[in-house]
Design an enzyme around this catalytic site. Structure first.
Site, PDB file in Angstrom:
ATOM      1  N   ARG A 106       0.855  -1.197   0.000  1.00 32.40           N
ATOM      2  CA  ARG A 106       0.000   0.000   0.000  1.00 32.40           C
ATOM      3  C   ARG A 106       0.879   1.231   0.000  1.00 32.40           C
ATOM      4  O   ARG A 106       1.769   1.363   0.843  1.00 32.40           O
ATOM      5  CB  ARG A 106      -0.856   0.041   1.271  1.00 32.40           C
ATOM      6  CG  ARG A 106      -1.888  -1.003   1.331  1.00 32.40           C
ATOM      7  CD  ARG A 106      -2.910  -0.686   2.385  1.00 32.40           C
ATOM      8  NE  ARG A 106      -2.361  -0.208   3.653  1.00 32.40           N
ATOM      9  CZ  ARG A 106      -3.103   0.164   4.668  1.00 32.40           C
ATOM     10  NH1 ARG A 106      -4.424   0.139   4.558  1.00 32.40           N
ATOM     11  NH2 ARG A 106      -2.576   0.560   5.794  1.00 32.40           N
ATOM     12  N   THR A 110      -1.341   7.450  -0.369  1.00 32.06           N
ATOM     13  CA  THR A 110      -2.651   7.323  -1.042  1.00 32.06           C
ATOM     14  C   THR A 110      -3.432   6.104  -0.553  1.00 32.06           C
ATOM     15  O   THR A 110      -4.631   6.013  -0.781  1.00 32.06           O
ATOM     16  CB  THR A 110      -2.456   7.157  -2.560  1.00 32.06           C
ATOM     17  OG1 THR A 110      -1.755   5.918  -2.786  1.00 32.06           O
ATOM     18  CG2 THR A 110      -1.655   8.302  -3.147  1.00 32.06           C
ATOM     19  N   ASP A 202       0.889  -3.571  12.312  1.00 32.80           N
ATOM     20  CA  ASP A 202       1.378  -3.880  10.960  1.00 32.80           C
ATOM     21  C   ASP A 202       1.793  -5.363  10.894  1.00 32.80           C
ATOM     22  O   ASP A 202       2.784  -5.772  11.500  1.00 32.80           O
ATOM     23  CB  ASP A 202       2.577  -2.981  10.622  1.00 32.80           C
ATOM     24  CG  ASP A 202       2.945  -3.086   9.147  1.00 32.80           C
ATOM     25  OD1 ASP A 202       2.916  -2.073   8.450  1.00 32.80           O
ATOM     26  OD2 ASP A 202       3.252  -4.213   8.684  1.00 32.80           O
TER      27      ASP A 202
HETATM   28  C1  PRP Z   1      -0.672  -5.032   4.464  1.00 34.85           C
HETATM   29  C2  PRP Z   1      -1.428  -6.334   4.554  1.00 34.85           C
HETATM   30  C3  PRP Z   1      -2.282  -6.294   3.316  1.00 34.85           C
HETATM   31  C4  PRP Z   1      -2.613  -4.838   3.190  1.00 34.85           C
HETATM   32  C5  PRP Z   1      -4.011  -4.603   3.680  1.00 34.85           C
HETATM   33  O1  PRP Z   1       0.392  -5.111   3.583  1.00 34.85           O
HETATM   34  O2  PRP Z   1      -0.606  -7.460   4.636  1.00 34.85           O
HETATM   35  O3  PRP Z   1      -1.631  -6.786   2.170  1.00 34.85           O
HETATM   36  O4  PRP Z   1      -1.677  -4.130   4.016  1.00 34.85           O
HETATM   37  O5  PRP Z   1      -4.388  -3.293   3.468  1.00 34.85           O
HETATM   38  P1  PRP Z   1      -5.508  -2.877   2.421  1.00 34.85           P
HETATM   39  O6  PRP Z   1      -6.654  -3.817   2.611  1.00 34.85           O
HETATM   40  O7  PRP Z   1      -5.839  -1.473   2.838  1.00 34.85           O
HETATM   41  O8  PRP Z   1      -4.918  -2.931   1.042  1.00 34.85           O
HETATM   42  P2  PRP Z   1       1.376  -3.866   3.336  1.00 34.85           P
HETATM   43  O9  PRP Z   1       0.855  -2.969   2.281  1.00 34.85           O
HETATM   44  O10 PRP Z   1       1.694  -3.234   4.652  1.00 34.85           O
HETATM   45  O11 PRP Z   1       2.643  -4.546   2.708  1.00 34.85           O
HETATM   46  P3  PRP Z   1       3.801  -5.402   3.399  1.00 34.85           P
HETATM   47  O12 PRP Z   1       3.168  -6.670   3.933  1.00 34.85           O
HETATM   48  O13 PRP Z   1       4.747  -5.674   2.292  1.00 34.85           O
HETATM   49  O14 PRP Z   1       4.395  -4.578   4.504  1.00 34.85           O
HETATM   50  N1  URA Z   2      -2.048  -3.588   7.043  1.00 31.17           N
HETATM   51  C1  URA Z   2      -1.659  -4.043   8.260  1.00 31.17           C
HETATM   52  O1  URA Z   2      -0.658  -4.752   8.372  1.00 31.17           O
HETATM   53  N2  URA Z   2      -2.394  -3.699   9.319  1.00 31.17           N
HETATM   54  C2  URA Z   2      -3.499  -2.934   9.230  1.00 31.17           C
HETATM   55  O2  URA Z   2      -4.137  -2.660  10.258  1.00 31.17           O
HETATM   56  C3  URA Z   2      -3.869  -2.464   7.959  1.00 31.17           C
HETATM   57  C4  URA Z   2      -3.134  -2.818   6.868  1.00 31.17           C
END
Ligand code: PRP
Ligand code: URA
Length: 211
Positions: A106, A110, A202
């Site tokens: 993400r 944005t 996270d």
């Molecule tokens: C997190 C999570 C999802 C996403 C959920 O990943 O593991 O993939 O956010 O958020 P959304 O429903 O609003 O899209 P992140 O983007 O933090 O990536 P990462 O696991 O590589 O840190």
């Molecule tokens: N991604 C995460 O890892 N945690 C949240 O709460 C939302 C998005």
């Protein structure tokens, strides 16, 4: 409130482990183990309607007809990074499952999904696909993953997560009504940074110890 369409894993073992996962004192090692165990327990529920075929076998006492999984292929698709944590648990129950990977993160400003990796088995279109990601927040990452898979011709997709936000479930219900959503809990609040509250923080950082 409009009815949300999601299957809730209400098994006590799953609920117990989700609470431990949410706890801020759970360290990376335990977090990783819990996500793996949740993947294994969730595998039972999400595969409940897989077709069976009859097979003839012989036990030490004589011949019989038993049931085994049909020929439908199964593909697990973790969304990088956090979805990776659910793969080994699922695979321990379904060793025949193949694994495809989708990289989506993400954009922190944005909150829109940015795709950076896509690698699937060549015949993924013919398989039952399980998208794995512990968190469904705005639903942007899952919706993007679903769209990419549909473009490859995949027809049967389920999203398996641990914690979902109402917002994300509603979004998937609207944008992809054919896709079943499975989660252990639906939290009401999504804060201004797109984090689920109470959520668990996270997931990627807690799983891989990157913060
Ligand atoms: C997190 C999570 C999802 C996403 C959920 O990943 O593991 O993939 O956010 O958020 P959304 O429903 O609003 O899209 P992140 O983007 O933090 O990536 P990462 O696991 O590589 O840190
Ligand atoms: N991604 C995460 O890892 N945690 C949240 O709460 C939302 C998005």
């Amino acid at each position: 409130m409009e009815q949300l369409k999601a299957f809730i894993f209400d098994h006590p073992l799953i609920q117990h482990k989700v609470t431990k996962l949410r706890d801020e004192t759970t360290d990376t090692k335990n977090f990783r183990e819990l996500v793996e165990e949740l993947g294994m327990l969730m595998a039972y529920e999400v595969t409940r309607d897989l077709p069976l075929k009859e097979v003839e076998i012989t036990t030490p006492m004589g011949p019989t007809v038993g049931k085994m999984l049909g020929d439908k292929k199964i593909t697990l698709v973790p969304v990088l990074r956090a979805g990776l944590g659910m793969v080994s648990g699922m695979q321990s129950i379904m060793p025949q499952a193949r694994v495809g990977h989708i990289g989506v993160y993400r954009d922190p400003d944005t909150l829109e999904p940015v795709e950076y990796y896509f690698k699937m088995p060549s015949d993924v279109a013919d398989s039952e696909v399980f998208i794995l990601d512990p968190m469904l927040a705005t639903g942007g990452s899952a919706a993007a993953a679903i769209t990419l898979l549909k473009r490859r011709g995949v027809k049967h997709i389920r999203v398996v997560c641990v914690i979902a936000a109402e917002y994300g479930v509603k979004r998937l219900n609207e944008e992809h009504p054919d896709v079943e959503v499975f989660c252990a809990t639906v939290d009401e609040v999504l804060n201004d940074h797109g984090y689920i509250v109470p959520g668990l923080g996270d997931a990627g950082d807690r799983l891989f110890g990157t913060k």
